[in-house]
Design a protein around this motif. Structure first.
Motif, PDB file in Angstrom:
ATOM      1  N   UNK A  99      29.028  50.587  41.928  1.00 16.44           N
ATOM      2  CA  UNK A  99      29.806  49.428  41.487  1.00 16.44           C
ATOM      3  C   UNK A  99      29.336  49.028  40.095  1.00 16.44           C
ATOM      4  N   UNK A 100      30.276  48.935  39.157  1.00 21.21           N
ATOM      5  CA  UNK A 100      29.962  48.514  37.797  1.00 21.21           C
ATOM      6  C   UNK A 100      30.226  47.027  37.641  1.00 21.21           C
ATOM      7  N   UNK A 156      24.876  48.011  36.929  1.00 17.29           N
ATOM      8  CA  UNK A 156      25.227  49.075  37.873  1.00 17.29           C
ATOM      9  C   UNK A 156      24.521  48.789  39.195  1.00 17.29           C
ATOM     10  N   UNK A 157      25.274  48.864  40.286  1.00 17.87           N
ATOM     11  CA  UNK A 157      24.698  48.799  41.626  1.00 17.87           C
ATOM     12  C   UNK A 157      25.146  50.044  42.376  1.00 17.87           C
ATOM     13  N   UNK A 189      20.394  38.890  35.407  1.00 14.40           N
ATOM     14  CA  UNK A 189      20.165  38.663  36.835  1.00 14.40           C
ATOM     15  C   UNK A 189      21.130  37.624  37.386  1.00 14.40           C
ATOM     16  N   UNK A 190      21.333  36.546  36.645  1.00 20.38           N
ATOM     17  CA  UNK A 190      22.242  35.490  37.096  1.00 20.38           C
ATOM     18  C   UNK A 190      23.662  36.020  37.272  1.00 20.38           C
ATOM     19  N   UNK A 208      25.829  36.493  40.815  1.00 16.31           N
ATOM     20  CA  UNK A 208      27.134  35.862  40.962  1.00 16.31           C
ATOM     21  C   UNK A 208      28.200  36.878  41.354  1.00 16.31           C
ATOM     22  N   UNK A 209      28.046  38.111  40.891  1.00 15.36           N
ATOM     23  CA  UNK A 209      29.023  39.150  41.211  1.00 15.36           C
ATOM     24  C   UNK A 209      28.716  39.852  42.533  1.00 15.36           C
TER      25      UNK A 209
END
Length: 326
Positions: free
Chosen positions: A97-98, A105-106, A194-195, A199-200
């Motif tokens: 997931x971008x 990137x996750x 990080x914030x 949030x995403x």
């Protein structure tokens, strides 16, 4: 940590990487290490095996990956870095997931079996510094440098992704691999990496039960060091503006010199950690990294500014650098 315990952890990691990571965390938390005490290096043979597996599985060799990250991009928007990382992850079969508002990137590795969710995190951004030291991974852009080792952190996390994927059959639960931009602090007027990632939904669906991160440090290759409780200091940035009254440098008594006043402020700040705080209970430092003022060599100007940071930790903290970002 005794060599036999290290071998036990390595054996567990090879059998079940997730359980190995949890066992390592448990061992480190139980150790009452003194400052500077080190965990012994992993046996060379086992370490070499892991390195060879990672080299074979990734589409780009690990050593080359650090070279590919020489663009040394800053802040929240790292499009070239993001592309290099996603290319390296391609083919591993991860759910990628971008980020929408940033170039994060996750990558999720879901074993398909019930179990805990563990998150591994690495940062990607560089610092606005000039890199003059010659090396084959030197930044290719003036004024930008991976001075904090985030190119190494990114490469290490990619290697971990490959090793975990190879052992997917022995995993239970999910491993989330998080590549974070803007760890060095958000650009002016923006939020930190990080914030935005939180949030995403970087920590959602599934929610991690444990988070692992590490930082390179001037220690022998193969050595991992930790201690109970915190090892990194908190950090806060500050800006001080001193206003004065303009006059000619030959008649300083006719004005108010902000440069002299700002210089006194910088010196006075050093007495806070040195004379006002108990160093055994609140180890801390105050550093001024930038000071500017005036307009000309023979004019006393109207303004001077100083910018710096303070870092503080709880009693008997480690000697590591402050966690200076978001």
């Amino acid at each position: 940590m005794e060599p036999l315990k290290i071998l036990k952890i390595l054996k567990k990691f090879l059998e079940d990487p997730l359980e190995g990571l949890l066992l390592l965390a448990q061992r480190l938390l139980l150790l009452r290490l003194r400052a500077h005490e080190r965990v012994g290096p992993a046996p060379c043979r086992q370490r070499a095996v892991l390195q060879q597996h990672a080299l074979r599985l990734l589409p780009v060799p690990l050593r080359s990956l650090q070279h590919e990250l020489r663009s040394a991009q800053l802040g929240l928007h790292l499009p070239e870095t993001q592309t290099k990382i996603t290319e390296a992850l391609t083919g591993l079969g991860l759910d990628i997931t971008l980020g929408e508002s940033t170039t994060s990137i996750v990558a999720d590795l879901d074993s398909g079996k019930p179990g805990p969710t563990v998150l591994l995190r690495g940062d990607m951004d560089a610092l606005p510094l000039q890199e003059d030291y010659p090396s084959d991974f030197k930044s290719k852009h003036d004024g930008r440098m991976h001075a904090c080792g985030h190119d190494a952190h990114t490469t290490m996390l990619l290697g971990a992704a490959a090793l975990l994927k190879e052992r997917e059959a022995s995993l239970r639960g999910t491993v989330k691999l998080v590549f974070q931009p803007a760890e060095e602090g958000a650009p002016e007027g923006e939020e930190g990496g990080a914030e935005l990632m939180l949030r995403e939904g970087a920590f959602a669906d599934p929610v991690p039960e444990a988070v692992f991160g590490l930082h390179v440090f001037p220690m022998p290759v193969g050595v991992i060091a930790s201690r109970p409780e915190g090892i990194m200091a908190s950090a806060d940035r500050f800006t001080i503006t001193v206003n004065g009254t303009q006059t000619h440098g030959a008649m300083p008594w006719m004005g108010v010199d902000p440069v002299v006043a700002a210089s006194q402020v910088v010196l006075g700040l050093q007495t806070i950690p040195a004379r006002q705080l108990d160093a055994t209970l609140t180890p801390s430092v105050v550093s001024v990294g930038r000071i500017e003022g005036g307009v000309r060599n023979n004019i006393i100007g109207t303004l001077a500014a100083a910018e710096g940071a303070e870092a503080a930790g709880r009693g008997r903290q480690g000697q590591g650098p402050p966690g200076d970002g978001q």
